[in-house]
Design an enzyme around this catalytic site. Structure first.
Site, PDB file in Angstrom:
ATOM      1  N   ARG A  12       0.857  -1.182   0.000  1.00 46.98           N
ATOM      2  CA  ARG A  12       0.000   0.000   0.000  1.00 46.98           C
ATOM      3  C   ARG A  12       0.896   1.237   0.000  1.00 46.98           C
ATOM      4  O   ARG A  12       1.737   1.382   0.892  1.00 46.98           O
ATOM      5  CB  ARG A  12      -0.902  -0.009   1.246  1.00 46.98           C
ATOM      6  CG  ARG A  12      -1.673   1.259   1.433  1.00 46.98           C
ATOM      7  CD  ARG A  12      -2.617   1.225   2.637  1.00 46.98           C
ATOM      8  NE  ARG A  12      -3.229   2.537   2.756  1.00 46.98           N
ATOM      9  CZ  ARG A  12      -3.138   3.334   3.813  1.00 46.98           C
ATOM     10  NH1 ARG A  12      -2.497   2.940   4.906  1.00 46.98           N
ATOM     11  NH2 ARG A  12      -3.688   4.521   3.801  1.00 46.98           N
ATOM     12  N   HIS A  62      -2.503  10.993   0.936  1.00 51.08           N
ATOM     13  CA  HIS A  62      -1.908  10.774   2.263  1.00 51.08           C
ATOM     14  C   HIS A  62      -1.185  12.068   2.638  1.00 51.08           C
ATOM     15  O   HIS A  62       0.026  12.105   2.771  1.00 51.08           O
ATOM     16  CB  HIS A  62      -0.980   9.556   2.221  1.00 51.08           C
ATOM     17  CG  HIS A  62      -0.663   8.968   3.567  1.00 51.08           C
ATOM     18  ND1 HIS A  62      -0.851   7.640   3.870  1.00 51.08           N
ATOM     19  CD2 HIS A  62      -0.147   9.519   4.695  1.00 51.08           C
ATOM     20  CE1 HIS A  62      -0.472   7.394   5.105  1.00 51.08           C
ATOM     21  NE2 HIS A  62      -0.030   8.529   5.635  1.00 51.08           N
ATOM     22  N   GLU A 104      -6.772   8.634   6.727  1.00 45.71           N
ATOM     23  CA  GLU A 104      -6.990   9.333   7.997  1.00 45.71           C
ATOM     24  C   GLU A 104      -7.425  10.789   7.815  1.00 45.71           C
ATOM     25  O   GLU A 104      -6.731  11.720   8.254  1.00 45.71           O
ATOM     26  CB  GLU A 104      -5.725   9.276   8.863  1.00 45.71           C
ATOM     27  CG  GLU A 104      -5.287   7.875   9.218  1.00 45.71           C
ATOM     28  CD  GLU A 104      -4.043   7.823  10.099  1.00 45.71           C
ATOM     29  OE1 GLU A 104      -3.513   8.884  10.480  1.00 45.71           O
ATOM     30  OE2 GLU A 104      -3.584   6.713  10.404  1.00 45.71           O
ATOM     31  N   ASN A 145      -7.020   1.892  10.219  1.00 45.48           N
ATOM     32  CA  ASN A 145      -5.693   2.049  10.821  1.00 45.48           C
ATOM     33  C   ASN A 145      -5.870   1.937  12.323  1.00 45.48           C
ATOM     34  O   ASN A 145      -6.752   2.582  12.900  1.00 45.48           O
ATOM     35  CB  ASN A 145      -5.087   3.416  10.496  1.00 45.48           C
ATOM     36  CG  ASN A 145      -4.659   3.515   9.035  1.00 45.48           C
ATOM     37  OD1 ASN A 145      -4.785   2.557   8.272  1.00 45.48           O
ATOM     38  ND2 ASN A 145      -4.153   4.685   8.646  1.00 45.48           N
ATOM     39  N   TYR A 152      -3.812   1.787  16.130  1.00 46.76           N
ATOM     40  CA  TYR A 152      -2.578   1.889  16.917  1.00 46.76           C
ATOM     41  C   TYR A 152      -2.789   1.729  18.420  1.00 46.76           C
ATOM     42  O   TYR A 152      -2.002   1.085  19.090  1.00 46.76           O
ATOM     43  CB  TYR A 152      -1.874   3.222  16.636  1.00 46.76           C
ATOM     44  CG  TYR A 152      -1.274   3.253  15.242  1.00 46.76           C
ATOM     45  CD1 TYR A 152      -0.030   2.685  14.997  1.00 46.76           C
ATOM     46  CD2 TYR A 152      -1.981   3.789  14.176  1.00 46.76           C
ATOM     47  CE1 TYR A 152       0.511   2.655  13.714  1.00 46.76           C
ATOM     48  CE2 TYR A 152      -1.448   3.770  12.885  1.00 46.76           C
ATOM     49  CZ  TYR A 152      -0.206   3.205  12.665  1.00 46.76           C
ATOM     50  OH  TYR A 152       0.322   3.172  11.400  1.00 46.76           O
ATOM     51  N   GLU A 181      -3.219  -0.115   8.282  1.00 50.79           N
ATOM     52  CA  GLU A 181      -1.988   0.232   9.001  1.00 50.79           C
ATOM     53  C   GLU A 181      -2.073  -0.328  10.404  1.00 50.79           C
ATOM     54  O   GLU A 181      -3.106  -0.188  11.075  1.00 50.79           O
ATOM     55  CB  GLU A 181      -1.807   1.751   9.167  1.00 50.79           C
ATOM     56  CG  GLU A 181      -1.351   2.490   7.977  1.00 50.79           C
ATOM     57  CD  GLU A 181      -1.154   3.981   8.250  1.00 50.79           C
ATOM     58  OE1 GLU A 181      -0.870   4.373   9.402  1.00 50.79           O
ATOM     59  OE2 GLU A 181      -1.302   4.756   7.297  1.00 50.79           O
TER      60      GLU A 181
HETATM   61  O1  IFM Z   1       3.210   7.530  10.014  1.00 52.02           O
HETATM   62  C1  IFM Z   1       1.839   7.602  10.253  1.00 52.02           C
HETATM   63  C2  IFM Z   1       1.069   7.452   8.962  1.00 52.02           C
HETATM   64  O2  IFM Z   1       1.442   8.398   8.024  1.00 52.02           O
HETATM   65  C3  IFM Z   1      -0.404   7.601   9.222  1.00 52.02           C
HETATM   66  N1  IFM Z   1      -0.829   6.734  10.272  1.00 52.02           N
HETATM   67  C4  IFM Z   1      -0.084   6.736  11.502  1.00 52.02           C
HETATM   68  C5  IFM Z   1       1.402   6.526  11.201  1.00 52.02           C
HETATM   69  C6  IFM Z   1       2.209   6.500  12.504  1.00 52.02           C
HETATM   70  O3  IFM Z   1       2.060   7.698  13.188  1.00 52.02           O
END
Ligand code: IFM
Length: 463
Positions: free
Chosen positions: A93, A137, A182, A308, A310, A370
């Protein structure tokens, strides 16, 4: 006595917990984005992006670093494809830099920019790696920002032309299209907090920007489908489980508001639920930028949701006793594992969101577009033994597998990131890569996690 031979249910349970086997067609990938890796910021006719401008502004980025060279992927893409091949990636990606295609945002096309992505896509396909394109992006052409950027509705119109152009040229070869990465971060960090380009701090700009990003998405979905008839089209949002700090009513309501602001603000309009009314009311948002028909456009059905993931947020109300429900984020609980970004490691949140997107929002397919972690890697090891990253990934993959067992239509998983890169306001100080990059020499080295990931991909199994 081995009871599993007598009780079929136990046999199944044992095999489920012993081997976390993923489906054979599961799409294992890795992700990057243009500004974070390409470099070549002013080559071959490329125009300026807001990140070129912002990163050159003294003090905007840690140590005044910029993406001018980054991983020099623009010149080293062949070597990078070979590395992807050695990991065994099934998909990659990446994002297209809009100012390479239209240096001024609209108008005159730059064929050299398109050529670069044609070479990249052809190179990926001949290495048997499926390209997943993200159209945006975060690197808006600077000249569009000069005309107001995302708070200006015309930027959404310009995006449609750009999406049309790229998909006309690559639509015969690229099957997976993601309109935006995002968009909440674009609007929030770019137009309200000022930590990202263009560095503005204005609540109304944030709201308008978010709306126009969604509108640009909705307008471009049918165009992408028309230019790439077999394409799967989606969008990527970042999701955070929001945990109330206590069971007190005020904390729970604050957490609900935060969920509305941080997650549902962009998600709900995409599924025709409109903007969350309790958020509009609580923050007293003017919504005068919505024009007739906008919400229908935004709710154009998509083929998949890109997620995404985290970490999570823990939220308390500002003043419980006086019923001030303003959401206040708390630090991770003491003793929790955290990454170098200061983010709590909370793998079960991945399961929570995958099931929520399936059973509450009914998306027909989901990709984790992600997931990954920054940890300080030691380049002096001849092998970079990034055991924390392996642990992080293993725990999250296990939650993805759990989600598959309960019927989540999860089709693939992209590790963030293929290689260490420019981590926005943190510059090069945070390393998320499976591949270590020495930014002085541009030498690449596979970390232990890349070798581990290769085994997971080859066996389709977590051991
Ligand atoms: O590096 C970023 C990415 O560009 C977008 N999502 C979160 C990642 C980590 O912060």
């Amino acid at each position: 006595m081995d009871t599993s031979t007598q009780i079929p249910y136990l046999t199944r349970l044992n095999s489920l917990t012993r081997d976390m086997q993923f489906p054979p067609d599961f799409v294992w990938g890795a992700a990057t984005s243009a500004y974070q890796i390409e470099g070549a910021w002013n080559e071959d006719g490329k125009g300026l992006s807001i990140w070129d401008t912002f990163s050159h502004h003294p003090g905007a980025i840690r140590d005044n670093q910029t993406g001018d060279i980054a991983c020099d992927h623009y010149h080293r893409w062949q070597e990078d494809i070979s590395l992807m091949k050695s990991i065994g990636l099934k998909a990659y990606r990446f994002s297209v830099a809009w100012p390479r295609i239209f240096p001024q945002g609209t108008g005159k096309l730059n064929p050299q920019g398109l050529d670069f992505y044609q070479r990249l896509v052809d190179g990926l396909l001949s290495a048997d790696i499926e390209p997943f394109i993200t159209l945006y992006h975060w690197d808006l052409p600077q000249s569009l920002q000069d005309q107001g950027g995302w708070p200006n509705r015309d930027t959404a119109k310009a995006f449609v032309q750009y999406a049309d152009q790229v998909s006309r040229v690559l639509g015969d070869r690229v099957k997976y299209w993601i309109t935006f990465n995002e968009p909440f971060i674009v609007a929030w960090l770019g137009y309200l907090i000022g930590e990202h380009a263009p560095g503005h701090k204005d609540r109304d700009e944030m709201l308008r920007a978010a709306h126009h990003l969604l509108l640009a998405h909705g307008w471009s979905v049918p165009i992408l489908r028309q230019n790439a008839p077999h394409a799967q089209v989606g969008i990527t949002l970042d999701f955070y489980p929001v945990t109330p700090a206590s069971s007190h009513f005020a904390d729970r309501y604050a957490a609900w508001l935060q969920d509305g602001y941080r997650n549902r603000w962009l998600l709900d309009p995409l599924v025709a639920r409109g903007y969350p009314p309790e958020v509009i009311q609580f923050f007293n948002y003017p919504m005068d930028f919505i024009q007739p028909g906008d919400l229908e456009v935004i709710a154009t059905p998509i083929d998949f949701m890109g997620m995404n993931y985290y970490s999570r947020q823990i939220i308390r109300a500002r003043d419980r006793e006086n019923e001030d429900f303003t959401p206040i984020p708390l630090p991770p609980p003491s003793g929790s594992e955290i990454t170098e970004m200061g983010w709590e490691v909370y793998p079960q949140g991945l399961f929570e969101w995958l099931t929520r997107l399936t059973y509450e929002y009914r998306f027909p397919a989901i990709y984790v577009t992600e997931n990954g972690a920054a940890y300080p890697d030691n380049p002096d090891d001849c092998r970079i033994e990034d055991t924390q990253r392996i642990h992080y990934l293993r725990e999250h993959f296990a939650q993805a597998w759990r989600a598959l067992q309960v019927g989540v239509p999860l089709k693939g998983y992209f590790v963030w990131s293929l290689m260490d890169n420019f981590e926005w306001s943190h510059g090069y100080t945070k390393r998320f890569g499976l591949i270590y990059v020495d930014f002085k020499t541009q030498e690449r080295r596979m970390k232990r996690s890349a070798h581990w990931y290769r085994q997971v991909i080859a066996s389709g199994k977590l051991d």
